[in-house]
Motif scaffolding. Structure first.
Motif, PDB file in Angstrom:
ATOM      1  N   GLY A 500       0.674  -1.089   0.015  1.00  0.00           N
ATOM      2  CA  GLY A 500       0.079   0.203  -0.023  1.00  0.00           C
ATOM      3  C   GLY A 500       0.750   1.313  -0.038  1.00  0.00           C
ATOM      4  N   LYS A 501       2.233   1.302   0.093  1.00  0.00           N
ATOM      5  CA  LYS A 501       2.981   2.404   0.016  1.00  0.00           C
ATOM      6  C   LYS A 501       2.844   3.011  -1.466  1.00  0.00           C
ATOM      7  N   VAL A 502       2.734   4.259  -1.339  1.00  0.00           N
ATOM      8  CA  VAL A 502       2.884   5.100  -2.705  1.00  0.00           C
ATOM      9  C   VAL A 502       4.262   5.007  -3.079  1.00  0.00           C
ATOM     10  N   GLN A 503       4.248   4.702  -4.516  1.00  0.00           N
ATOM     11  CA  GLN A 503       5.649   4.594  -5.249  1.00  0.00           C
ATOM     12  C   GLN A 503       6.328   5.960  -5.595  1.00  0.00           C
ATOM     13  N   VAL A 504       6.965   6.684  -5.021  1.00  0.00           N
ATOM     14  CA  VAL A 504       7.160   7.903  -5.225  1.00  0.00           C
ATOM     15  C   VAL A 504       8.314   7.779  -6.595  1.00  0.00           C
ATOM     16  N   GLY A 505       8.822   6.697  -6.809  1.00  0.00           N
ATOM     17  CA  GLY A 505       9.771   6.731  -7.848  1.00  0.00           C
ATOM     18  C   GLY A 505       8.892   6.801  -9.398  1.00  0.00           C
ATOM     19  N   LYS A 506       7.704   6.307  -9.337  1.00  0.00           N
ATOM     20  CA  LYS A 506       6.871   6.217 -10.381  1.00  0.00           C
ATOM     21  C   LYS A 506       6.316   7.764 -10.469  1.00  0.00           C
ATOM     22  N   LEU A 507       5.998   8.567  -9.450  1.00  0.00           N
ATOM     23  CA  LEU A 507       5.459   9.605  -9.542  1.00  0.00           C
ATOM     24  C   LEU A 507       6.615  10.437 -10.095  1.00  0.00           C
ATOM     25  N   LYS A 508       7.776  10.582  -9.602  1.00  0.00           N
ATOM     26  CA  LYS A 508       9.088  11.217 -10.144  1.00  0.00           C
ATOM     27  C   LYS A 508       9.096  11.199 -11.705  1.00  0.00           C
ATOM     28  N   ALA A 509       8.796   9.863 -12.152  1.00  0.00           N
ATOM     29  CA  ALA A 509       8.981   9.523 -13.581  1.00  0.00           C
ATOM     30  C   ALA A 509       7.833  10.083 -14.568  1.00  0.00           C
ATOM     31  N   GLN A 510       6.649  10.206 -13.824  1.00  0.00           N
ATOM     32  CA  GLN A 510       5.476  10.751 -14.468  1.00  0.00           C
ATOM     33  C   GLN A 510       5.849  12.213 -14.812  1.00  0.00           C
TER      34      GLN A 510
END
Length: 611
Positions: A500-510
């Motif tokens: 359930g943790k937000v994947q910050v790496g994916k947000l940065k990639a977006q």
């Protein structure tokens, strides 16, 4: 060399005592002990020797646990992997892990068809089911023929520095690392858990977390092996299993329940009319682990359910925990991660070895017998975090006036704006105080003038209209001007990992790929309103599950859609509520099992609103 065997309690339990209770049946200690002994013989026949690396990727919990004990008895180590992981990711792990043997769930034979040549390298043994009548004997799957093998009489021992297992973790960065944990580290940490959380032979533990994750294998399976407790894993955690899981606390006389913060939020949301569920004569300990527990959720949960939460802070690199906000240990303080147990801590300045003054934020360093042995075949990454017997956690904390440790955020997430350090989690917590927002995550965006600037991804509450000027003004009431986000990007869901943790790496990639199109109020949204409802719903599902629209239809659901689990489903519900500006009732959430049923709910809500 000192020898030990911290799992002797497993061998000493009465044969009829329940060991593992699943949805299918109850496995008693006696049959589990026999299965382990026969599995030792089975593995010996297939050449498994001391020091062997064996990768385990299977869906059946009982098979995983008994094979794990058999491997340890032979002096081999286990590499624990997710059998539900995408084929491409699994194949990368298999290639890099350099295992001597692969024990794989037989469902992978079909799921990996068409992938690149995954059959080269280490030999593969296919693992079937454990229930009578479906053993896979006709195809030679384990445990076919196991009952004909003798129960091994080997007396298992191990050394403290011997590798027990490797757990693969990517954290918030996306780089997958194999964390090596020794039997000595496991044994030391189990003793800490007994003291801090009251685990013992009479414990009845409810833990449905995935067994390839630290808290899934540790707080339950390992505790049972080391204490003789009974482990309950009756349901895969899904939105529609929340009520039966809570009911099980009374029905099975559960003493300990292990949950991540996302699960606690779902219990509060979906556990209607079950406010007294923890007030039984047997229940003692509710454990939150695996992520940051928001103060607001913590306070609301304890007030509603009238139970104190044991908040555990730790990393995969520390087996499980290191600091405890524990009522039984006298370290309970809401909003903190408590105090260290059986380890030393220091709070140091970033990039330095110097300690910070009391009350100042710095990086948390840990030292103790429960630390990892390093990252698998990654000496440079190991040297970066293990220095002089201390583990550099990468977490920002400070010590409050009463001596409790307060978590602030991740060092790697720090945004440096014009020379000023910004902790994005601090901004997120401020934004969560705003009445229009359900959730917020702040990341850094490259900027030619300032180097980096904060940008907030925000998920509004159903029916709320986001106004950037109001959000910015709200931030300025609580933060310095340089911490106010430059833009607010409206999202309909967040990418999340298995717990359930937000994947910050994916947000940065977006963010790197995103041209932020900010409207006159300073809000970036990009919602489309002209498409038909069914098309919008399919598009939203494709975004949440990260699939193509062509692969989805109205029959797509939890039984046939890759990536559809409890967390992603609730992400979908939240996204749909925001897109269509509706509120999905709790009873509908529990009932929905596919996109067609969700479409019916959406269309009904839209019709009611139009009327």
């Amino acid at each position: 060399m000192n020898r030990l065997w911290p799992y002797q309690a497993f061998h000493n339990q009465p044969p009829q005592k329940p060991f593992l209770v699943t949805a299918e049946r109850c496995f008693c200690y006696g049959e589990a002990q026999q299965r382990v002994g026969q599995s030792i013989s089975w593995l010996q026949q297939r050449g498994v020797k001391p020091g062997a690396r064996v990768l385990l990727a299977m869906e059946d919990d009982y098979t995983t646990l008994t094979l794990l004990m058999a491997l340890w008895s032979l002096g081999a180590s286990a590499l624990l992997w997710d059998a539900k992981a995408p084929a491409w990711e699994s194949l990368e792990i298999i290639e890099s892990a350099r295992a001597d043997l692969l024990l794989l769930d037989r469902s992978l034979q079909q799921r990996w068809q068409g992938s690149r040549d995954w059959q080269r390298g280490a030999p593969i043994l296919w693992v079937g089911h454990t229930l009578p009548g479906v053993s896979g004997a006709e195809h030679g799957y384990y445990p076919a023929g196991l009952e004909e093998l003798p129960v091994s009489t080997i007396k298992p021992t191990c050394s403290a520095d011997q590798l027990a297992y490797v757990i693969f973790t990517s954290g918030s960065t996306g780089e997958v690392k194999g964390v090596k944990l020794t039997h000595g580290a496991l044994a030391a940490h189990m003793e800490t858990l007994k003291q801090q959380l009251g685990y013992g032979a009479e414990s009845r533990i409810l833990n449905n977390l995935a067994m390839h994750h630290a808290d899934g294998i540790g707080q339950g399976p390992l505790v049972a092996l080391c204490t003789g407790a009974t482990l309950y894993r009756p349901y895969r955690f899904e939105h529609h299993t929340v009520k039966p899981m809570l009911q099980l606390i009374a029905d099975a006389q559960i003493t300990h329940m292990v949950a991540v913060p996302t699960m606690l939020a779902l219990f509060a949301q979906l556990g209607a009319d079950q406010d007294n569920v923890f007030k039984t004569s047997h229940f003692t300990t509710l454990i939150s682990t695996g992520g940051y527990l928001e103060t607001a959720l913590w306070q609301a949960f304890e007030a509603r359910f009238r139970v104190q939460i044991h908040n555990v802070y730790g990393l995969t690199e520390t087996v499980l925990g290191s600091l405890y906000s524990s009522p039984t240990a006298g370290t309970h303080k809401v909003g903190t991660i408590g105090q260290p147990a059986d380890c030393e801590i220091e709070i140091r300045r970033l990039g330095e070895m110097e300690r910070v003054p009391e009350g100042e934020t710095g990086e948390l360093w840990l030292k103790g017998p429960h630390l990892m042995d390093g990252y698998l075949d990654m000496p440079q990454q190991t040297a970066q975090v293990l220095q002089g017997g201390w583990l550099k956690t990468g977490d920002l904390v400070y010590r409050d006036a009463e001596g409790y440790i307060v978590y602030q955020g991740r060092v790697k997430n720090i945004i440096i704006r014009g020379g000023f350090n910004i902790v994005p989690e601090q901004i997120s917590r401020v934004l969560m105080l705003h009445e229009d927002l359900h959730e917020s995550v702040v990341v850094g965006k490259q900027d030619p003038l300032w180097g980096e600037v904060p940008v907030a991804f925000v998920l509004p509450k159903p029916g709320a209209e986001v106004d950037a000027a109001r959000l910015a003004a709200h931030c300025r009431l609580h933060l310095q001007d340089y911490k106010v986000p430059q833009a607010f990007i409206v999202v309909e869901s967040f990418p999340r990992g298995a717990v359930g943790k937000v994947q910050v790496g994916k947000l940065k990639a977006q963010l790197k790929q995103l041209e932020i199109d900010v409207d006159e109020s300073g809000v970036s949204s990009g919602r489309r309103t002209e498409e038909r409802v069914a098309e919008q719903l399919l598009q939203q599902a494709a975004e949440v599950f990260q699939l193509s629209m062509e692969s989805l239809n109205l029959e797509s659901g939890d039984a046939n859609t890759p990536g559809w689990d409890s967390f992603s489903f609730l992400n979908l519900i939240s996204a749909v509520e925001n897109r269509f500006e509706i509120v999905v009732d709790i009873e509908d959430i529990i009932r929905i099992r596919n996109l067609g049923q969700l479409l019916e709910v959406v269309e009904k809500q839209l019709q009611q609103r139009a009327a």
